[in-house]
Scaffold this active site. Sequence first.
Site, PDB file in Angstrom:
ATOM      1  N   ASN A   7       0.865  -1.182   0.000  1.00 11.52           N
ATOM      2  CA  ASN A   7       0.000   0.000   0.000  1.00 11.52           C
ATOM      3  C   ASN A   7       0.902   1.233   0.000  1.00 11.52           C
ATOM      4  O   ASN A   7       1.511   1.567   1.015  1.00 11.52           O
ATOM      5  CB  ASN A   7      -0.894  -0.024   1.245  1.00 11.52           C
ATOM      6  CG  ASN A   7      -1.865   1.141   1.282  1.00 11.52           C
ATOM      7  OD1 ASN A   7      -1.843   2.004   0.406  1.00 11.52           O
ATOM      8  ND2 ASN A   7      -2.711   1.174   2.293  1.00 11.52           N
ATOM      9  N   ARG A  88      -2.513  -2.000  -3.494  1.00 11.93           N
ATOM     10  CA  ARG A  88      -3.790  -1.374  -3.182  1.00 11.93           C
ATOM     11  C   ARG A  88      -3.907  -0.110  -4.021  1.00 11.93           C
ATOM     12  O   ARG A  88      -3.024   0.756  -3.977  1.00 11.93           O
ATOM     13  CB  ARG A  88      -3.844  -1.024  -1.697  1.00 11.93           C
ATOM     14  CG  ARG A  88      -5.122  -0.324  -1.361  1.00 11.93           C
ATOM     15  CD  ARG A  88      -5.090   0.236   0.037  1.00 11.93           C
ATOM     16  NE  ARG A  88      -6.370   0.840   0.332  1.00 11.93           N
ATOM     17  CZ  ARG A  88      -6.538   1.863   1.147  1.00 11.93           C
ATOM     18  NH1 ARG A  88      -5.502   2.390   1.761  1.00 11.93           N
ATOM     19  NH2 ARG A  88      -7.726   2.358   1.361  1.00 11.93           N
ATOM     20  N   HIS A 177     -12.904   1.717   0.801  1.00  6.60           N
ATOM     21  CA  HIS A 177     -12.721   0.630   1.792  1.00  6.60           C
ATOM     22  C   HIS A 177     -13.314  -0.673   1.282  1.00  6.60           C
ATOM     23  O   HIS A 177     -13.675  -1.554   2.079  1.00  6.60           O
ATOM     24  CB  HIS A 177     -13.440   0.941   3.130  1.00  6.60           C
ATOM     25  CG  HIS A 177     -12.834   2.024   3.962  1.00  6.60           C
ATOM     26  ND1 HIS A 177     -13.582   2.817   4.801  1.00  6.60           N
ATOM     27  CD2 HIS A 177     -11.548   2.427   4.107  1.00  6.60           C
ATOM     28  CE1 HIS A 177     -12.795   3.683   5.416  1.00  6.60           C
ATOM     29  NE2 HIS A 177     -11.557   3.456   5.006  1.00  6.60           N
ATOM     30  N   ARG A 236     -12.472  14.120   8.748  1.00  5.88           N
ATOM     31  CA  ARG A 236     -13.352  14.412   7.613  1.00  5.88           C
ATOM     32  C   ARG A 236     -14.771  14.647   8.118  1.00  5.88           C
ATOM     33  O   ARG A 236     -15.208  14.041   9.104  1.00  5.88           O
ATOM     34  CB  ARG A 236     -13.377  13.234   6.636  1.00  5.88           C
ATOM     35  CG  ARG A 236     -12.048  12.947   5.974  1.00  5.88           C
ATOM     36  CD  ARG A 236     -12.263  11.930   4.857  1.00  5.88           C
ATOM     37  NE  ARG A 236     -11.010  11.405   4.369  1.00  5.88           N
ATOM     38  CZ  ARG A 236     -10.727  10.113   4.307  1.00  5.88           C
ATOM     39  NH1 ARG A 236     -11.620   9.209   4.708  1.00  5.88           N
ATOM     40  NH2 ARG A 236      -9.576   9.703   3.829  1.00  5.88           N
ATOM     41  N   GLU A 379      -7.271  -6.310   5.040  1.00  9.91           N
ATOM     42  CA  GLU A 379      -7.231  -5.937   3.628  1.00  9.91           C
ATOM     43  C   GLU A 379      -6.021  -6.569   2.934  1.00  9.91           C
ATOM     44  O   GLU A 379      -6.090  -6.916   1.761  1.00  9.91           O
ATOM     45  CB  GLU A 379      -7.174  -4.413   3.504  1.00  9.91           C
ATOM     46  CG  GLU A 379      -8.477  -3.749   3.918  1.00  9.91           C
ATOM     47  CD  GLU A 379      -8.322  -2.295   4.286  1.00  9.91           C
ATOM     48  OE1 GLU A 379      -7.796  -2.019   5.387  1.00  9.91           O
ATOM     49  OE2 GLU A 379      -8.721  -1.428   3.505  1.00  9.91           O
TER      50      GLU A 379
END
Length: 393
Positions: A7, A88, A177, A236, A379
């Site tokens: 990633n 990713r 996600h 956020r 993940e």
Amino acid sequence: MKILAVNAGSSSLKFQMYEMPEEKVLISGVFERIGGTDSFYTIKINGEKIEKKVTLKDHNDAVSCLIDELLENKIIDNLDEIKGVGHRLVHGGDIYNKSVVIDDEVIKNVESLIPLAPLHNPANLVGIKAFTKLVPNACQVAVFDTAFHQTMATDTYLYAVPYEWYTDYGVRKYGFHGTSHQYLSQRLESILGKKDIKVITCHLGNGGSISAVLNGKCVNTSMGFTPNAGLVMGSRCGDIDATIIPYIMKQTGKTIDEVVEDLNKKSGFLGITGISNDSRDVEQGINAGNPRCILAQKMYVNMITQYIASYYVFLGGCDAICFAGGIGENSINTRKEILDALKPLGIKIDLKANDVRGKETLITTKDSKIPCYVIPTDEEVMIARDTYSFIGD
Ligand code: AMP
């Protein structure tokens, strides 16, 4: 067979190497502050964590350093043992609904999607280029954060804005996600022992999103055109009235970029508390009686329960709910508040079982109408599985 799951961020590179198909983690770690004067990396091997300071002027340096560590620690004897590298990628737009082997066309497509993910896709591409250069014989695979959500129906992913914004500029809900939500829904299939199920998966980390999954396919998700939609997050804002943006620009004289920065980096927990984006600090503030921490937590939980309740109706019922991500896996108090708020759905928390961190656990009582679980997400293993699927034995 050795597979790397990678990633790459703008100044970081996370990695995990697996022995496949056993899914055994051989080594994992992260390179940080790449391009800065104070770069360092942390690796975990045989349960031991090692941190080293090093000069990393770019991602090529980080990949070279990773290769040296793999050789020195005898994880590999030569580079050809790395058969696959799974990357990713944040945005696959509506081009990719599953993982793909990376070739020139994939690179071109990912580049074409940069306007949709201006911060993430370029960083992901830098990672791909570094590994393609330094591990040229490995099969490079792209695993998209958006792919799992591509099964949403048009009436779900469209916004009620001029239709040409969608046809001409790609304005629609993409969701993110996805790799985590897919992993979680597959775990729930295994736990419940059937595939035709309606589940709600909650990935609650610094970024957070909730998905409704029907028979293994995503039918709705809380993030939208960007990851800034949906839940209240660390920094956020989640869902807001879009007209706030021009209003604040006029009132403050801020530019559009400054307001967007405020909405991404200075909102959420950080915006409301004025203290921190980290839920542990918010929890500390609550314990000390800080009213803005209490308020932020209430807003956070409200938004989550709102989404779960609406997805319960959207799915026409629900067979299971799960919580993952740093907060979902570790915040006992947040899970309690969410499940208490969901009492009208017949959900009953098992307080003793809920006293758990980072371990797959049923946290509701036997007579709860919907079983709820903590499921640590993974993940990286999904990236390794998809990459392995293109190579085989
Ligand atoms: P993630 O983005 O999945 O790494 O999650 C980061 C979030 O998880 C941060 O808000 C952390 O405060 C939160 N978190 C991590 N560990 C804990 C913990 N032990 N208790 C409460 N929250 C935690």
